[in-house]
Motif scaffolding. Structure first.
Motif, PDB file in Angstrom:
ATOM      1  N   TYR A 401     -21.191 -32.042  20.446  1.00  0.00           N
ATOM      2  CA  TYR A 401     -21.579 -31.328  18.976  1.00  0.00           C
ATOM      3  C   TYR A 401     -20.324 -31.896  17.906  1.00  0.00           C
ATOM      4  N   TYR A 402     -19.073 -32.999  18.741  1.00  0.00           N
ATOM      5  CA  TYR A 402     -17.814 -33.216  17.819  1.00  0.00           C
ATOM      6  C   TYR A 402     -18.451 -34.449  17.480  1.00  0.00           C
ATOM      7  N   LEU A 403     -19.695 -35.115  17.683  1.00  0.00           N
ATOM      8  CA  LEU A 403     -20.388 -36.317  17.644  1.00  0.00           C
ATOM      9  C   LEU A 403     -20.454 -36.040  15.909  1.00  0.00           C
ATOM     10  N   ALA A 404     -20.709 -34.891  15.234  1.00  0.00           N
ATOM     11  CA  ALA A 404     -21.045 -34.854  13.784  1.00  0.00           C
ATOM     12  C   ALA A 404     -19.827 -35.011  13.195  1.00  0.00           C
ATOM     13  N   PHE A 405     -18.504 -34.633  13.911  1.00  0.00           N
ATOM     14  CA  PHE A 405     -17.504 -35.239  13.439  1.00  0.00           C
ATOM     15  C   PHE A 405     -16.842 -36.558  13.436  1.00  0.00           C
ATOM     16  N   PHE A 406     -17.252 -37.114  14.194  1.00  0.00           N
ATOM     17  CA  PHE A 406     -16.356 -38.362  14.773  1.00  0.00           C
ATOM     18  C   PHE A 406     -17.371 -39.300  13.675  1.00  0.00           C
ATOM     19  N   ALA A 407     -18.414 -38.775  13.195  1.00  0.00           N
ATOM     20  CA  ALA A 407     -19.395 -39.691  12.377  1.00  0.00           C
ATOM     21  C   ALA A 407     -19.200 -39.315  11.083  1.00  0.00           C
ATOM     22  N   THR A 408     -18.756 -37.843  10.825  1.00  0.00           N
ATOM     23  CA  THR A 408     -18.154 -37.907   9.656  1.00  0.00           C
ATOM     24  C   THR A 408     -16.610 -38.169   9.292  1.00  0.00           C
ATOM     25  N   ASN A 409     -16.287 -38.370  10.124  1.00  0.00           N
ATOM     26  CA  ASN A 409     -15.471 -38.924   9.628  1.00  0.00           C
ATOM     27  C   ASN A 409     -14.876 -40.807   9.799  1.00  0.00           C
ATOM     28  N   LYS A 410     -15.714 -41.342  10.511  1.00  0.00           N
ATOM     29  CA  LYS A 410     -15.672 -42.338  10.260  1.00  0.00           C
ATOM     30  C   LYS A 410     -16.096 -42.845   9.434  1.00  0.00           C
ATOM     31  N   ILE A 411     -17.164 -42.307   8.480  1.00  0.00           N
ATOM     32  CA  ILE A 411     -17.303 -42.014   7.142  1.00  0.00           C
ATOM     33  C   ILE A 411     -16.524 -42.321   6.418  1.00  0.00           C
ATOM     34  N   VAL A 412     -15.654 -40.893   6.230  1.00  0.00           N
ATOM     35  CA  VAL A 412     -14.871 -40.889   5.178  1.00  0.00           C
ATOM     36  C   VAL A 412     -13.415 -41.914   5.555  1.00  0.00           C
ATOM     37  N   GLY A 413     -13.128 -42.533   6.439  1.00  0.00           N
ATOM     38  CA  GLY A 413     -12.787 -43.312   6.660  1.00  0.00           C
ATOM     39  C   GLY A 413     -12.403 -45.000   5.708  1.00  0.00           C
ATOM     40  N   THR A 414     -14.129 -44.740   5.506  1.00  0.00           N
ATOM     41  CA  THR A 414     -14.114 -46.165   5.019  1.00  0.00           C
ATOM     42  C   THR A 414     -14.551 -45.749   3.506  1.00  0.00           C
ATOM     43  N   VAL A 415     -15.298 -44.641   3.116  1.00  0.00           N
ATOM     44  CA  VAL A 415     -15.950 -44.477   1.734  1.00  0.00           C
ATOM     45  C   VAL A 415     -13.969 -43.693   1.328  1.00  0.00           C
ATOM     46  N   GLY A 416     -13.640 -42.918   1.373  1.00  0.00           N
ATOM     47  CA  GLY A 416     -12.031 -42.640   1.246  1.00  0.00           C
ATOM     48  C   GLY A 416     -11.047 -44.343   0.846  1.00  0.00           C
ATOM     49  N   GLY A 417     -11.391 -45.151   1.380  1.00  0.00           N
ATOM     50  CA  GLY A 417     -10.733 -46.505   1.034  1.00  0.00           C
ATOM     51  C   GLY A 417     -11.280 -47.154  -0.349  1.00  0.00           C
ATOM     52  N   TRP A 418     -12.327 -46.580  -1.152  1.00  0.00           N
ATOM     53  CA  TRP A 418     -13.155 -46.897  -2.153  1.00  0.00           C
ATOM     54  C   TRP A 418     -12.297 -45.926  -3.334  1.00  0.00           C
ATOM     55  N   TYR A 419     -11.648 -45.432  -2.777  1.00  0.00           N
ATOM     56  CA  TYR A 419     -10.842 -44.652  -3.742  1.00  0.00           C
ATOM     57  C   TYR A 419      -9.983 -45.156  -4.595  1.00  0.00           C
ATOM     58  N   SER A 420      -9.501 -46.325  -4.646  1.00  0.00           N
ATOM     59  CA  SER A 420      -8.711 -46.947  -5.304  1.00  0.00           C
ATOM     60  C   SER A 420      -9.047 -48.235  -6.073  1.00  0.00           C
ATOM     61  N   THR A 421     -10.051 -48.260  -5.857  1.00  0.00           N
ATOM     62  CA  THR A 421     -11.478 -48.756  -6.656  1.00  0.00           C
ATOM     63  C   THR A 421     -12.368 -48.570  -7.322  1.00  0.00           C
ATOM     64  N   MET A 422     -13.014 -47.331  -6.605  1.00  0.00           N
ATOM     65  CA  MET A 422     -13.919 -47.374  -7.458  1.00  0.00           C
ATOM     66  C   MET A 422     -13.739 -45.790  -8.550  1.00  0.00           C
ATOM     67  N   ASP A 423     -15.412 -45.970  -9.285  1.00  0.00           N
ATOM     68  CA  ASP A 423     -14.619 -44.901 -10.622  1.00  0.00           C
ATOM     69  C   ASP A 423     -14.434 -43.437 -10.423  1.00  0.00           C
ATOM     70  N   THR A 424     -13.804 -42.424 -10.170  1.00  0.00           N
ATOM     71  CA  THR A 424     -13.436 -41.441  -9.388  1.00  0.00           C
ATOM     72  C   THR A 424     -14.648 -40.279  -9.494  1.00  0.00           C
ATOM     73  N   VAL A 425     -15.349 -40.336 -11.126  1.00  0.00           N
ATOM     74  CA  VAL A 425     -16.362 -39.504 -11.322  1.00  0.00           C
ATOM     75  C   VAL A 425     -17.777 -39.920 -10.488  1.00  0.00           C
ATOM     76  N   GLN A 426     -17.725 -41.201 -10.057  1.00  0.00           N
ATOM     77  CA  GLN A 426     -18.850 -41.803  -9.520  1.00  0.00           C
ATOM     78  C   GLN A 426     -18.355 -41.371  -7.816  1.00  0.00           C
ATOM     79  N   PHE A 427     -17.122 -41.372  -7.495  1.00  0.00           N
ATOM     80  CA  PHE A 427     -16.749 -41.239  -6.642  1.00  0.00           C
ATOM     81  C   PHE A 427     -16.562 -40.358  -5.624  1.00  0.00           C
ATOM     82  N   TRP A 428     -16.811 -39.286  -6.675  1.00  0.00           N
ATOM     83  CA  TRP A 428     -16.919 -37.344  -5.701  1.00  0.00           C
ATOM     84  C   TRP A 428     -18.751 -37.335  -6.074  1.00  0.00           C
TER      85      TRP A 428
END
Length: 455
Positions: A401-428
């Motif tokens: 069950y916690y594999l879902a959290f593994f996957a989403t946090n791995k995605i968030v770690g990558t996507v969250g790094g786009w915050y500095s360079t991506m338009d904030t509206v598009q980010f959300w």
């Protein structure tokens, strides 16, 4: 030991209503999990801010053993906020991957009790190591291992307090999550304030002290907890073996894992790029005093706690009035709809910011709507997994069950790094889209395979 002696706790648990109409053991497990979650969310609240505002600064990063080599190798030279996001993503992802190993260790060798105690001790060590900059990576490793040994095995014990047909099970997990939410409310106020205003290491040290207190409480609670599965393994009953009819339901649970990962993406981003965004752009000064950014986590946890109680009470009222309520997948569909609406509040906040700071109206609306989604998704999905899991593989299935959290946090770690360079509206908007995909996928799964779980 005979088979009859191996599972005596089931009959005792059915008669035990000492804690809010539930077994007394639920109260102890809820408080122990509350201590563990206080320590964990203290760490999670402070981690990105600690790295962005202190540890990863050029004058400090060299003090951490092995971090620059990891930065230049695994992280490809990332710096600043993207590096902090990536480290956060890997840490929080691994925290939810290791419960699979913890479940296997408990099911096959050590038993749930010993595994959980070992995990709590290793977690406490990790929090205390965070007081030393040079040991940062060793502290993260200790926490990853400790949570893996601890987390799945305490949730499994909650499920074992109830028989297969006991309707109190889902409510028990909602009570369990209420204890978690109280801890998430307290952690930023106590550890977050200590970390941001007194010293980062004080915040991490506080988390370690509370983890030790939870471990001591668990040791005291032994007489009211389910019998350890290590004892059962010596006299496994025929019903504990994996049955052919279990296979289709296990396959449906596996299909749920990636869907949950998408549905939870916006919720998990709260501890990553959202905190950096809030620190930079939210209006957090009131009556001349700027409150710690970590208090946004307390705001979220307060909303989650209040609305989890409200949602639980609503569905209880609805069931008493109509005699029915949505099944687990039905509630998860409702939850995803609220998550989409919550993410759109962040889109609106970013789009309407202008030249000044962002007022808290839209962020508060986000936390309210997202918390309603949380109440319909996280505790309900965990209850579903423990209900469907074969007895022979309960700990392993909860780990899956916690594999879902593994996957989403791995995605968030990558996507969250786009915050500095991506338009904030598009980010959300990206996060709102992920929640929408989860909504559609839950609905399709319910229409096509819902009967498999119901049967």
């Amino acid at each position: 030991m005979t088979a009859a002696e191996a599972t005596p706790e089931i009959e005792l648990d059915k008669a035990d209503r000492a804690f809010l109409g539930h077994p007394k053991g639920l109260g102890f497990l809820a408080f122990v999990e509350g201590c563990e979650r206080f320590s964990y969310y203290s760490m999670q609240t402070l981690l990105v801010l600690y790295m962005v505002k202190y540890l990863l600064l050029p004058e400090n990063i060299g003090n951490v053993a092995g971090l620059q080599a990891l930065q230049n190798g695994w992280y490809g030279g990332l710096q600043g906020q993207p590096l902090a996001s990536a480290i956060f993503g890997d840490y929080t992802a691994l925290v939810y991957l290791t419960p699979i190993l913890g479940g296997i260790i408990a099911d096959r060798w050590l038993g749930r009790r010993t595994t959980l105690i070992l995990g709590g001790a290793v977690m406490a060590l990790g929090h205390f190591l965070m007081a030393f900059e040079g040991a940062f990576l060793f502290a993260l490793l200790s926490l990853v291992v400790g949570v893996g040994l601890f987390k799945g095995n305490i949730a499994t014990q909650v499920g074992e307090l109830y028989g297969p047909s006991d309707l109190r099970r889902a409510m028990a997990f909602q009570i369990f999550y209420i204890a978690i939410q109280v801890s998430v409310i307290a952690a930023p106020l106590v550890s977050g304030t200590l970390g941001e205003e007194v010293g980062w290491h004080y915040g991490f040290g506080c988390a370690g002290v509370v983890m030790v207190a939870g471990l001591l409480l668990y040791l005291y609670a032994k007489p009211w907890l389910p019998a350890d599965n290590r004892a059962r393994s010596a006299a496994r009953m025929p019903g504990d073996k994996l049955q052919r009819r279990d296979v289709p339901r296990l396959l449906v649970l596996l299909l749920l894992i990636p869907i949950l990962a998408l549905a939870l993406m916006v919720n998990q981003e709260i501890f990553n790029a959202y905190l950096v965004w809030a620190d930079e752009h939210f209006q957090l000064t009131f009556f001349g005093r700027t409150v710690p950014t970590s208090w946004m986590i307390t705001l979220d946890a307060t909303a989650s706690f209040t609305l989890l109680v409200a949602v639980t009470a609503f569905w209880k009222w609805h069931a008493n009035r109509t005699g029915s309520e949505p099944d687990e997948l039905g509630k998860m569909i409702i939850g995803s709809a609220f998550s989409v609406a919550g993410a759109m509040c962040l889109v609106i906040a970013a789009a309407t910011q202008g030249e000044g700071k962002i007022g808290l109206f839209w962020p508060v609306m986000f936390h309210i709507l997202n918390s309603i989604g949380f109440a319909h998704t996280l505790p309900v999905s965990l209850a579903l997994f423990t209900k469907v899991a074969p007895k022979a593989l309960t700990g392993t299935v909860v780990g899956l069950y916690y594999l879902a959290f593994f996957a989403t946090n791995k995605i968030v770690g990558t996507v969250g790094g786009w915050y500095s360079t991506m338009d904030t509206v598009q980010f959300w908007l990206l996060h709102a889209g992920a929640a929408a995909v989860g909504l559609v996928a839950f609905a399709v799964l319910k229409l096509t395979l819902g009967r498999v779980l119901a049967d």
